[in-house]
Design an enzyme around this catalytic site. Structure first.
Site, PDB file in Angstrom:
ATOM      1  N   GLY A  55      45.211 -18.606  45.392  1.00  0.00           N
ATOM      2  CA  GLY A  55      44.239 -18.507  44.312  1.00  0.00           C
ATOM      3  C   GLY A  55      43.813 -19.847  43.742  1.00  0.00           C
ATOM      4  O   GLY A  55      44.223 -20.912  44.208  1.00  0.00           O
ATOM      5  N   ASP A 194      49.175 -25.319  26.993  1.00  0.00           N
ATOM      6  CA  ASP A 194      48.874 -25.511  25.569  1.00  0.00           C
ATOM      7  C   ASP A 194      49.385 -26.870  25.092  1.00  0.00           C
ATOM      8  O   ASP A 194      48.721 -27.564  24.311  1.00  0.00           O
ATOM      9  CB  ASP A 194      49.516 -24.393  24.748  1.00  0.00           C
ATOM     10  CG  ASP A 194      49.019 -23.017  25.142  1.00  0.00           C
ATOM     11  OD1 ASP A 194      47.823 -22.896  25.473  1.00  0.00           O
ATOM     12  OD2 ASP A 194      49.828 -22.076  25.131  1.00  0.00           O
ATOM     13  N   HIS A 221      50.683 -17.510  23.869  1.00  0.00           N
ATOM     14  CA  HIS A 221      49.815 -18.207  24.820  1.00  0.00           C
ATOM     15  C   HIS A 221      48.433 -17.568  24.850  1.00  0.00           C
ATOM     16  O   HIS A 221      47.861 -17.335  25.908  1.00  0.00           O
ATOM     17  CB  HIS A 221      50.457 -18.190  26.216  1.00  0.00           C
ATOM     18  CG  HIS A 221      49.723 -18.974  27.252  1.00  0.00           C
ATOM     19  ND1 HIS A 221      49.406 -20.309  27.094  1.00  0.00           N
ATOM     20  CD2 HIS A 221      49.231 -18.616  28.468  1.00  0.00           C
ATOM     21  CE1 HIS A 221      48.763 -20.740  28.173  1.00  0.00           C
ATOM     22  NE2 HIS A 221      48.634 -19.725  29.017  1.00  0.00           N
TER      23      HIS A 221
END
Length: 357
Positions: A55, A194, A221
């Site tokens: 991916g 983050d 998240h």
């Protein structure tokens, strides 16, 4: 001498076959047997599986993992395209041996003997799509993959990247509980992106090198559940009210910023791969015995009343050695903590409910 040369030739063929076509060697479809292939790279290291390797996150992450000196064997798994990704990556001259596995029938062979399993598998977020929209698809994927982990490498450390992390980590925990293999020290939701964003954006405001900036990010998240603790920035710094609001909002909405900029072509892939590779490296160094490694992660926790929470954790030989306290928060951060709890609890409960079906 001729016999030795021929033997080396066959061994090289066997190694190449194992890299490019693991299914044929494992299912007896080739005269080249896995038994005569090298099991490790040229230097000692860990065995790592990447689930979702074909991916948008998986491919750059596979490259970064292949470059990691702490990894000796790298297994790439996906439902499509892993033979090509594996062939491409196997040409890079680092010591890790890379092998590809494709389709549900090869999930278990991909996982046997692994020490770290990283899961970015799932569909990406598209414009107008919230992380919650991803739930029904990605929740099922994570459950299936974790069932394979529980069966084939129950002692492995597991890094969950698949969104929504606030829900998929509780799902993974329930899968492992049902299998009798759950160890909360070894299950971590990857929230490093983050932190990476926070370090970058804060460095821009302060005019510093991002490499020397460290910003703790707590909560979850997604959206407002992401809470950067700017009062604990290293090096110690002060911010105006406007700077705090700008930084907090940008960090919380960093994913949306990328989704919109890509205009339908995907979500954060390169930055996520970078962050995941950074967290994997920290975990592997800790597993190897390096002391004092602290990272933020979404884990089973008692720092708040919620069963899962992202905060600083001390990594060690068993995964998580200690979950560190939140430390002093200023008024803005305390208010942010109160605001995020309701949304985070709903996401956790959604994951637990899915796992209970």
């Amino acid at each position: 001498m001729a016999m030795e040369t021929q033997d080396r030739y066959h061994r090289r063929l066997a190694t190449l076959s194992a890299h490019l076509q693991p299914s044929s060697t494992q299912q007896g479809g080739s005269a080249l047997q896995m038994g005569i292939c090298r099991a490790k790279g040229s230097s000692p290291g860990f065995k790592v599986a990447l689930l979702g390797a074909s991916g948008g996150i998986g491919q750059p992450l596979a490259l970064l993992l292949k470059m990691n000196p702490h990894i000796s064997v790298l297994h790439l798994y996906d439902v499509v395209n892993t033979p090509g990704v594996t062939a491409d990556l196997s040409h890079t001259d680092t010591s890790a041996v890379v092998r590809g596995f494709v389709g549900k029938d090869q999930l278990e062979p991909a996982l046997v003997g692994m020490e770290l399993v990283i899961i970015p598998a799932g569909v990406p977020r598209k414009p107008g799509m919230t992380r919650d929209d991803l739930f029904n698809i990605n929740a099922g994927i994570v459950r299936t993959l974790c069932e394979g982990v529980a069966k084939c490498c129950p002692k492995a450390v597991v890094h969950v990247i698949s969104n929504p992390v606030n829900s998929t980590v509780p799902i993974a925990a329930e899968v492992f509980k049902k299998a009798g293999t759950y160890d909360p020290r070894r299950l971590m939701g990857v929230t490093t992106l983050d932190v990476v964003r926070a370090n970058t954006f804060v460095a821009e405001v302060l005019g510093l090198d991002p490499a020397i900036v460290k910003v703790p990010v707590i909560g979850g998240h997604a959206g407002i559940t992401i809470l950067p603790i700017l009062s604990q920035v290293t090096p110690p710094s002060s911010f105006t009210k406007d700077e705090v609001e700008y930084l907090t909002n940008r960090i919380q909405n960093g994913g949306t910023e990328v989704v919109e900029a890509k205009a339908g072509a995907g979500s954060a892939t390169l930055s996520m791969a970078f962050a995941a590779a950074k967290f994997a490296d920290a975990t592997l160094r800790a597993l190897k015995g390096e002391a004092g490694i602290v990272e933020c992660a979404f884990v089973a926790s008692q720092v708040t009343e919620l069963p899962f929470f992202a905060s600083k954790v001390l990594l060690g030989r068993n995964g998580i050695d200690e979950i560190l306290p939140l430390g002093p928060l200023n008024e803005y951060e305390r208010e942010g903590l109160i605001k995020l709890k309701g949304e985070l609890k709903a996401s956790i409960d959604k994951g637990l409910a899915f796992a209970a079906k």
